[in-house]
Enzyme design. Structure first.
Site, PDB file in Angstrom:
ATOM      1  N   ASP A  43       0.845  -1.200   0.000  1.00 51.18           N
ATOM      2  CA  ASP A  43       0.000   0.000   0.000  1.00 51.18           C
ATOM      3  C   ASP A  43       0.878   1.247   0.000  1.00 51.18           C
ATOM      4  OD1 ASP A  43      -2.653  -1.184   0.163  1.00 51.18           O
ATOM      5  OD2 ASP A  43      -2.043  -1.865   2.155  1.00 51.18           O
ATOM      6  N   LYS A 280      32.222  23.367   2.987  1.00 52.07           N
ATOM      7  CA  LYS A 280      33.509  23.776   2.426  1.00 52.07           C
ATOM      8  C   LYS A 280      33.978  25.041   3.134  1.00 52.07           C
ATOM      9  CE  LYS A 280      35.942  24.514  -1.897  1.00 52.07           C
ATOM     10  NZ  LYS A 280      36.846  25.500  -1.314  1.00 52.07           N
ATOM     11  N   ASP A 710       3.659  24.154 -40.385  1.00 52.63           N
ATOM     12  CA  ASP A 710       3.850  24.624 -39.013  1.00 52.63           C
ATOM     13  C   ASP A 710       2.512  25.116 -38.493  1.00 52.63           C
ATOM     14  OD1 ASP A 710       4.647  25.695 -36.623  1.00 52.63           O
ATOM     15  OD2 ASP A 710       5.885  27.275 -37.480  1.00 52.63           O
ATOM     16  N   ASP A 712       0.690  27.013 -35.982  1.00 55.30           N
ATOM     17  CA  ASP A 712       1.059  28.066 -35.031  1.00 55.30           C
ATOM     18  C   ASP A 712      -0.203  28.674 -34.440  1.00 55.30           C
ATOM     19  OD1 ASP A 712       2.257  30.058 -33.611  1.00 55.30           O
ATOM     20  OD2 ASP A 712       2.946  31.206 -35.336  1.00 55.30           O
ATOM     21  N   HIS A 751       4.398  20.460 -35.762  1.00 55.42           N
ATOM     22  CA  HIS A 751       4.786  20.374 -37.154  1.00 55.42           C
ATOM     23  C   HIS A 751       4.220  19.088 -37.747  1.00 55.42           C
ATOM     24  CE1 HIS A 751       8.581  23.174 -37.081  1.00 55.42           C
ATOM     25  NE2 HIS A 751       7.440  23.839 -37.025  1.00 55.42           N
ATOM     26  N   ARG A 816      15.631  24.060 -28.134  1.00 52.40           N
ATOM     27  CA  ARG A 816      15.190  25.428 -28.419  1.00 52.40           C
ATOM     28  C   ARG A 816      15.798  26.366 -27.385  1.00 52.40           C
ATOM     29  NH1 ARG A 816      10.852  25.618 -31.932  1.00 52.40           N
ATOM     30  NH2 ARG A 816      11.775  27.664 -32.368  1.00 52.40           N
TER      31      ARG A 816
END
Length: 875
Positions: A43, A280, A710, A712, A751, A816
């Site tokens: 579960d 550090k 395309d 759009d 596309h 992109r």
């Protein structure tokens, strides 16, 4: 009523299960309970809005992303149920044995309410057994099914194990009691739990004078007792002193000095098991040698600096030890944080209390302990120094076993320098070998001082330093630093540098920016510590600030620190982030293509670097190559990343390495194509973040072999309408006996791509224009075929304008230059209904998709090329 269904099924005067009440919202606990009822199952319960959302996993969770486990959605359970382990009486609902198999917290990715409502919860688990990314996906409920069927799927990450171990079989015991199902059923007592140290999920970090980063009192009270025992494993008891230490390590004389173990600079802190993490420090790394009460303190190069650090030596002399070799760092703290500039002031005679944070032990009382695991050495070290004052000069460097990324985030929020991650079971080994990894909150390293410019208001003070670093025996220019100096520091630097004057610059060739403003050149002997914010495209430091001189380091040792990918460390799998640099210090991409400053960040929002982009294209090369190789490219170049200036490039020019490219003559110029993966990596090196391809090959530039429509959408168009448009285009094309393929654009649309027999561009342009206008004429309320944005409202633009000789469209699998590093991805038509947006797939999640695919959705595209209707077939 929150638990009406839950309570209706149970008789609480018979079962020990909690009746429960709704809790406060905001928690993120999870639990997995192994439940041997009528049928064995597991579960899964996730806390959301004060209740535990629950699923019954029929076969239990799997670490294999290819294994989809049925998860039946059941009634909500109270949060108190997370602590229930025992038996439910037979005859009662769920009668049988219940084990707490795993527990921890879950971290939703995105809005969990929206994901739960839409039927796709994406989340990470931080449990004692299960970790990493997971998915719960709701399936369509079939007729007759009373409960919702979901699927539990492991996400692709470092914890995923394809075809690997069965975690259910390998880790069968309760995380709460250490018992088996049989022992729980028999009512046997709880076993003792392991003393391994972990940081509780609810630990709160705070800055304190007693240490740079500590757990709060609540977290310490929950930490398992006997931390020192965690590192032993040699049968030692809790006694202290020399007798208790005698059996550790092997007999050996105390060495004068051991070259230190050094940390590799990494992209990200490791999150996987097997690592511990320390803060550090911002100071001087030293090694303390103690022999018969005499203390020597040596720098990382073995220089004796005992006199400089006399207070530390005096504090160490109080240790009850015959001999020891201790590794650590000397710092000066300001506001609970180590500060290198303050340390410099203290060493030059200013004020400041020296502190010695110790973090490793190499030799102890005649025994070499370097071969012991790190946690064992640290346990011995903590035992050794516990007789010293708790908040005195010598302090133990605590380590944490939480995720490295979590600790790093807290460290950076507190303006600390970063963290060091260490393999918990590794021996002590000199040099940089991957056992220690450092990740920083900012870019910072040492540079050689090659010259200086006097201050404008004080001829005996420094106004700026000229910096460089070595690559081999050559000194490379890194720019200037002109901030971070106090008046005292500037005068002290002048006094140190003035005797080192030389006539000629130590750089060859002379950097262009130093020709019009020649500085005072000096012998490159001194080393400066510099904080900065990455590198410019010209390989110069961005926003540098002077922190101090590194008198413990020779100039000849100063090379560019390049962040490593954690995958180079055997047990790591991290993605890329960070920012770094220049032309002579580089990594190698595919085909041995040099990547200069591979840690330059290209997508700041997700920390994706040049190296990360190169790694992505290397992974997807087999997928992208059929759509990229042998086609003319147009490039979107963003040398400074998406946050900088980007430009579109069609022709070969400076900045592109022609050695790896194919330059194709066209109209008295040269356009760009590639033949192989090294060519693609060379484009990554040049800052290319988008790859746009023509619809023709370089053998037939005058003829198209692909059409692209395309789709759009206007801003007010819903995604479902874009999907509908793609299907409409497909239906119309197939009526013309043309094949159609679809892909996301990585933007807001889709596309539709058509393979063709090679066809003259004028014919293709006429056909696509007529096609688009026909769609717009048939459905003017949904489609438009003109580029007018004013008239586009509420409609999808059927953009046919990409179908001309010089026009291009984004290549399949190209990134992109947009937030999140989205990718244009081919999909099967049957998948289109499950796609949520044109930018759904990104560099970060595309590997998960590709690993699930049984075949390439576009695999048969080359075989489906046809002539345009009305044109003669090819011969």
């Amino acid at each position: 009523m929150a638990f009406e269904r839950y309570r209706a099924k149970r008789h609480f005067d018979v079962t020990a299960e909690p009746r429960g009440k709704k809790g406060k919202p905001g928690g993120h606990a999870f639990v997995i309970q192994k439940h041997a009822a009528r049928r064995l199952h597991y579960d899964l319960r996730l806390e959301l809005d004060g209740v535990m959302k629950s699923w019954a996993i029929t076969r239990g969770p799997s670490l294999d992303p290819g294994e989809k486990r049925l998860a039946v959605h059941v009634e909500d359970h109270p949060i108190e149920y997370n602590d229930f382990e025992g038996t439910i009486p037979q005859g009662e609902y769920g009668g049988g044995t219940v084990m707490i198999w795993d527990r921890g917290r879950w971290i939703p990715e995105g809005d969990p309410h929206r994901g739960y409502s839409k039927g796709h919860l994406e989340f990470r688990l931080e449990g004692e057994k299960l970790k990493g990314r997971w998915h719960l996906v709701r399936m369509k409920q079939r007729q007759g099914e009373r409960q919702e069927p979901w699927l539990l799927i492991k996400g692709e990450d470092a914890q995923a194990q394809r075809g690997g171990k069965d975690i259910l079989a390998d880790m069968p015991l309760s995380v709460a009691s250490g018992r088996s199902m049989e022992e729980i059923a028999a009512g046997r007592p709880v076993r003792k739990r392991s003393a391994r140290r972990t940081v509780p999920a609810k630990a709160v970090w705070s800055s304190a004078r007693g240490g740079p980063l500590k757990e709060d009192s609540e977290a310490r009270s929950k930490r398992p007792a006997g931390r020192r025992a965690a590192g032993r494993g040699h049968g030692r008891n809790e006694t202290s002193g020399k007798a208790a230490r005698a059996a550790e390590g092997k007999a050996a004389p105390l060495p004068d000095f051991v070259p230190p173990s050094l940390a590799q600079l990494a992209e990200r802190a490791p999150d996987s098991e097997g690592w511990v993490h320390e803060i550090k420090f911002d100071g001087y790394r030293v090694q303390a040698r103690i022999k018969a009460g005499i203390v020597q303190i040596k720098t990382r190069r073995g220089l004796d600096w005992t006199d400089k650090f006399r207070p530390v030596a005096e504090a160490l002399s109080a240790l009850d030890v015959d001999g020891a070799l201790i590794d650590g760092e000397i710092v000066v703290e300001q506001n609970g944080r180590s500060n290198f500039s303050a340390l410099q002031e203290a060493l030059s005679g200013g004020t400041g209390d020296l502190l010695f944070y110790v973090f490793d032990l190499l030799h102890l009382d005649g025994r070499d302990v370097k071969a012991l695991p790190l946690v064992a050495r640290k346990a011995l070290l903590e035992d050794l120094i516990r007789t010293l004052p708790k908040n005195g000069t010598v302090r133990f460097s605590e380590h944490f076993e939480t995720k490295g990324s979590v600790l790093l985030r807290h460290a950076c929020e507190m303006q600390l320098e970063g963290i060091v991650s260490k393999r918990r079971d590794a021996p002590y080994r000199s040099g940089r070998n991957g056992d220690w990894i450092k990740t920083k909150c900012s870019d910072r390293q040492e540079f050689v001082i090659a010259g200086f410019a006097p201050a404008t208001n004080d001829p005996r003070a420094v106004g700026a330093l000229v910096l460089g670093y070595y690559g081999g025996k050559t000194l490379h220019y890194a720019g200037r630093v002109g901030t971070g100096f106090t008046r005292k520091t500037a005068r002290d630097l002048f006094q140190r540098l003035d005797p080192l004057r030389r006539a000629r610059a130590p750089f060859k060739p002379l950097p262009a920016e130093e020709r019009s403003r020649p500085p005072v050149w000096v012998e490159p002997r001194l080393v400066a510590e510099v904080d900065f914010r990455g590198w410019t495209h010209g390989a110069r430091l961005r926003h540098p600030s002077f922190k101090g001189l590194r008198l413990d380091k020779a100039a000849s040792e100063v090379v560019l620190e390049t962040k490593t990918m954690l995958k180079a460390a055997p047990t790591q799998d991290n993605s890329t982030s960070g920012s770094q640099r220049p032309s002579q210090k580089h990594s190698r991409g595919a085909g041995d293509v040099p990547l200069t400053h591979p840690e330059r960040v290209y997508w700041e929002d997700i920390g994706l670097t040049k190296q990360g982009l190169s790694d992505y294209y290397t992974r997807v090369w087999d997928w992208i190559a059929p759509h990229l190789v042998g086609r003319v490219l147009s490039l979107v170049r963003c040398p400074e990343g998406t946050s900088g200036q980007c430009f579109f490039q069609k022709h070969a020019s400076a900045g592109l390495d022609a050695k790896y490219l194919r330059l194709v003559p066209e109209d008295g110029d040269h356009v760009i194509a590639i033949d192989d993966l090294p060519g693609l990596v060379a484009l990554v090196q040049a800052g290319v973040l988008e790859l746009h391809v023509r619809g023709s090959t370089i053998e037939h530039l005058d003829k198209a072999d692909r059409i692209v429509f395309d789709l759009d959408p206007a801003p007010d168009v819903k995604w479902g309408d874009v999907v509908r448009a793609a299907r409409d285009v497909r239906e119309r094309l197939e009526a013309l006996k043309l094949a159609a393929y679809v892909k996301t654009t990585g933007g807001k649309g889709l596309h539709v791509v058509v393979p063709l027999d090679p066809t003259p561009w004028e014919d293709v342009k006429a056909f696509t224009r007529a096609f688009a206008f026909a769609m717009a004429a048939d459905s003017p309320d949904r489609y438009i075929a003109t580029a007018s944005k004013r008239a586009r409202s509420g409609r999808v633009f059927i953009d046919y304008l990409r179908n001309s000789r010089e026009a291009t469209a984004i290549c399949a699998y190209s990134t992109r230059a947009r937030p999140g590093a989205p990718v244009s991805v081919p999909i099967a038509w049957g998948e289109l209904g499950s796609v949520r947006a044109g930018n759904q797939y990104t560099v970060e999640n595309i590997s998960q998709r590709l690993s699930r695919l049984k075949r390439d959705p576009w695999a048969d595209m080359p075989r489906k090329s046809r002539p345009l209707p009305g044109l003669p077939p090819k011969r």
